[in-house]
Design a protein around this motif. Sequence first.
Motif, PDB file in Angstrom:
ATOM      1  N   ILE A 142       1.229  -0.965  -0.728  1.00 43.66           N
ATOM      2  CA  ILE A 142       0.508   0.103  -0.382  1.00 43.66           C
ATOM      3  C   ILE A 142       1.208   0.931   0.141  1.00 43.66           C
ATOM      4  O   ILE A 142       0.307   2.404  -0.915  1.00 43.66           O
ATOM      5  CB  ILE A 142      -1.115  -0.015   0.902  1.00 43.66           C
ATOM      6  N   VAL A 143       1.958   1.091   0.896  1.00 43.22           N
ATOM      7  CA  VAL A 143       2.741   2.484   1.220  1.00 43.22           C
ATOM      8  C   VAL A 143       3.277   3.005  -0.391  1.00 43.22           C
ATOM      9  O   VAL A 143       3.104   3.690  -0.876  1.00 43.22           O
ATOM     10  CB  VAL A 143       4.265   2.043   1.897  1.00 43.22           C
ATOM     11  N   PHE A 144       4.258   1.383  -1.209  1.00 38.45           N
ATOM     12  CA  PHE A 144       4.438   1.901  -2.396  1.00 38.45           C
ATOM     13  C   PHE A 144       3.579   2.458  -3.344  1.00 38.45           C
ATOM     14  O   PHE A 144       3.644   2.874  -4.383  1.00 38.45           O
ATOM     15  CB  PHE A 144       5.743   0.333  -2.769  1.00 38.45           C
ATOM     16  N   SER A 145       2.133   1.039  -3.420  1.00 33.83           N
ATOM     17  CA  SER A 145       1.339   1.934  -4.153  1.00 33.83           C
ATOM     18  C   SER A 145       0.721   2.818  -4.870  1.00 33.83           C
ATOM     19  O   SER A 145       0.579   3.595  -5.509  1.00 33.83           O
ATOM     20  CB  SER A 145      -0.259   1.329  -4.373  1.00 33.83           C
ATOM     21  N   ALA A 146       1.419   3.729  -3.214  1.00 27.36           N
ATOM     22  CA  ALA A 146       0.950   5.836  -2.700  1.00 27.36           C
ATOM     23  C   ALA A 146       1.576   5.995  -4.035  1.00 27.36           C
ATOM     24  O   ALA A 146       1.033   6.967  -4.217  1.00 27.36           O
ATOM     25  CB  ALA A 146       0.680   5.991  -1.168  1.00 27.36           C
ATOM     26  N   TYR A 147       2.341   6.045  -4.013  1.00 29.60           N
ATOM     27  CA  TYR A 147       3.300   6.819  -4.503  1.00 29.60           C
ATOM     28  C   TYR A 147       2.532   6.662  -6.311  1.00 29.60           C
ATOM     29  O   TYR A 147       3.067   7.962  -7.035  1.00 29.60           O
ATOM     30  CB  TYR A 147       4.942   6.441  -4.871  1.00 29.60           C
ATOM     31  N   PHE A 148       2.268   5.947  -6.831  1.00 32.47           N
ATOM     32  CA  PHE A 148       1.533   5.746  -8.080  1.00 32.47           C
ATOM     33  C   PHE A 148       0.506   6.563  -7.792  1.00 32.47           C
ATOM     34  O   PHE A 148      -0.421   6.608  -9.410  1.00 32.47           O
ATOM     35  CB  PHE A 148       1.992   4.267  -8.895  1.00 32.47           C
ATOM     36  N   VAL A 149      -0.578   6.442  -6.962  1.00 31.29           N
ATOM     37  CA  VAL A 149      -1.220   6.657  -7.271  1.00 31.29           C
ATOM     38  C   VAL A 149      -1.443   8.269  -7.253  1.00 31.29           C
ATOM     39  O   VAL A 149      -2.570   9.303  -7.880  1.00 31.29           O
ATOM     40  CB  VAL A 149      -2.526   7.069  -5.824  1.00 31.29           C
ATOM     41  N   GLY A 150       0.030   8.815  -6.387  1.00 33.54           N
ATOM     42  CA  GLY A 150       0.190  10.289  -6.132  1.00 33.54           C
ATOM     43  C   GLY A 150       0.063  10.435  -7.954  1.00 33.54           C
ATOM     44  O   GLY A 150      -0.126  12.144  -8.694  1.00 33.54           O
ATOM     45  N   PHE A 151       1.200  10.091  -8.459  1.00 38.45           N
ATOM     46  CA  PHE A 151       1.964   9.808  -9.814  1.00 38.45           C
ATOM     47  C   PHE A 151       1.239  10.373 -10.506  1.00 38.45           C
ATOM     48  O   PHE A 151       1.579  10.618 -11.604  1.00 38.45           O
ATOM     49  CB  PHE A 151       3.141   9.253  -9.942  1.00 38.45           C
ATOM     50  N   LEU A 152      -0.160   9.288 -10.577  1.00 34.02           N
ATOM     51  CA  LEU A 152      -1.235   9.199 -11.493  1.00 34.02           C
ATOM     52  C   LEU A 152      -1.794  10.457 -11.930  1.00 34.02           C
ATOM     53  O   LEU A 152      -2.035  11.375 -12.616  1.00 34.02           O
ATOM     54  CB  LEU A 152      -2.268   7.691 -11.189  1.00 34.02           C
ATOM     55  N   LEU A 153      -2.421  11.444 -10.463  1.00 33.85           N
ATOM     56  CA  LEU A 153      -3.259  12.780 -10.044  1.00 33.85           C
ATOM     57  C   LEU A 153      -2.335  13.247 -10.729  1.00 33.85           C
ATOM     58  O   LEU A 153      -2.577  14.761 -11.174  1.00 33.85           O
ATOM     59  CB  LEU A 153      -3.241  12.030  -8.606  1.00 33.85           C
TER      60      LEU A 153
END
Length: 303
Positions: A45-56
């Motif tokens: 989840i922590v590492f996926s959060a980076y890609f959520v921010g990247f997408l936004l």
Amino acid sequence: MLKAVQPVIPVLLGIVLIEASLGIVGAVMGIQMAAREVPSFLIGIVFSAYFVGFLLGSLTCERLINRVGHIRAFGVFAVSASIFTLLLAVTINIYAWAVFKVMTGYAIAGAFVVIESWLNDKASEDNRGRIFAVYMVVSWGAGGLSPLSLNFADSATDLLFEISTILMAAAMIPLALTKVGNPEIGHRESFSIVKLVKASPTGVTCCFASGLLTGGFYSLLPVYVEQIGRTPQELSVLIAVGTAAALIVQYPIGYISDHYGRRPVIIGTMGIAAAMALFIGATPTLPFTVLLGLFFVLTAFQS
């Protein structure tokens, strides 16, 4: 060659510093979370959060760029990313880390939009391929070699977080000092994901699968290394070798796909990568030299 890349040297220096920072902080975060016995799903989840921010960030950051220009926007993104990187050293709360990674991902997406816009603007039809080839080499090289810093500093301390922060903030210096003007902000038309899927469903599917695989793979690699009793230093070597493998095979795979078709090459490379992954997972007690060789093959074909 030097003449071709001269207008984009500040951008290339910036991407080297950013990728070096990301390479260090990603490895250190994984090691520290594994050492604290954080559950694997929370690490994911922590590492996926980076890609959520990247997408936004990819979808919305152009508003700031349009408002203040590429150089100023890049400074904002680089400093913001450095702040959120430093905050990782302030607390060990996993959920706070996830929030910081979302914000870091957003800022890094903005930085990459500036970088790639700059490259496109300064490249011509005659040198575009060479410029983007250099861009890929320096970015992958910096990201792959930077985890070797684990051999020189204790990953349990905050020192590497601090070094990552310095590198991230320093990324704005080359662009702030450049005499080359901002890329022109002209009229642009949006290109929706739906339209992209219709144009190339296989390409979109492969990109999605590759991102899913690579993101999860490198996010959980420190956990795997910790579980099989390997050291942070060995982890750094694995990451460096994996990056080298990905760079080495780019041209041969491209050449083969040009002659035998994209789909057969996709199926073949994914099949080999899957076989290597299953074998490595089933034999955790392999000697490190053997593991290194198998890892080279795995990362070469999954890339």
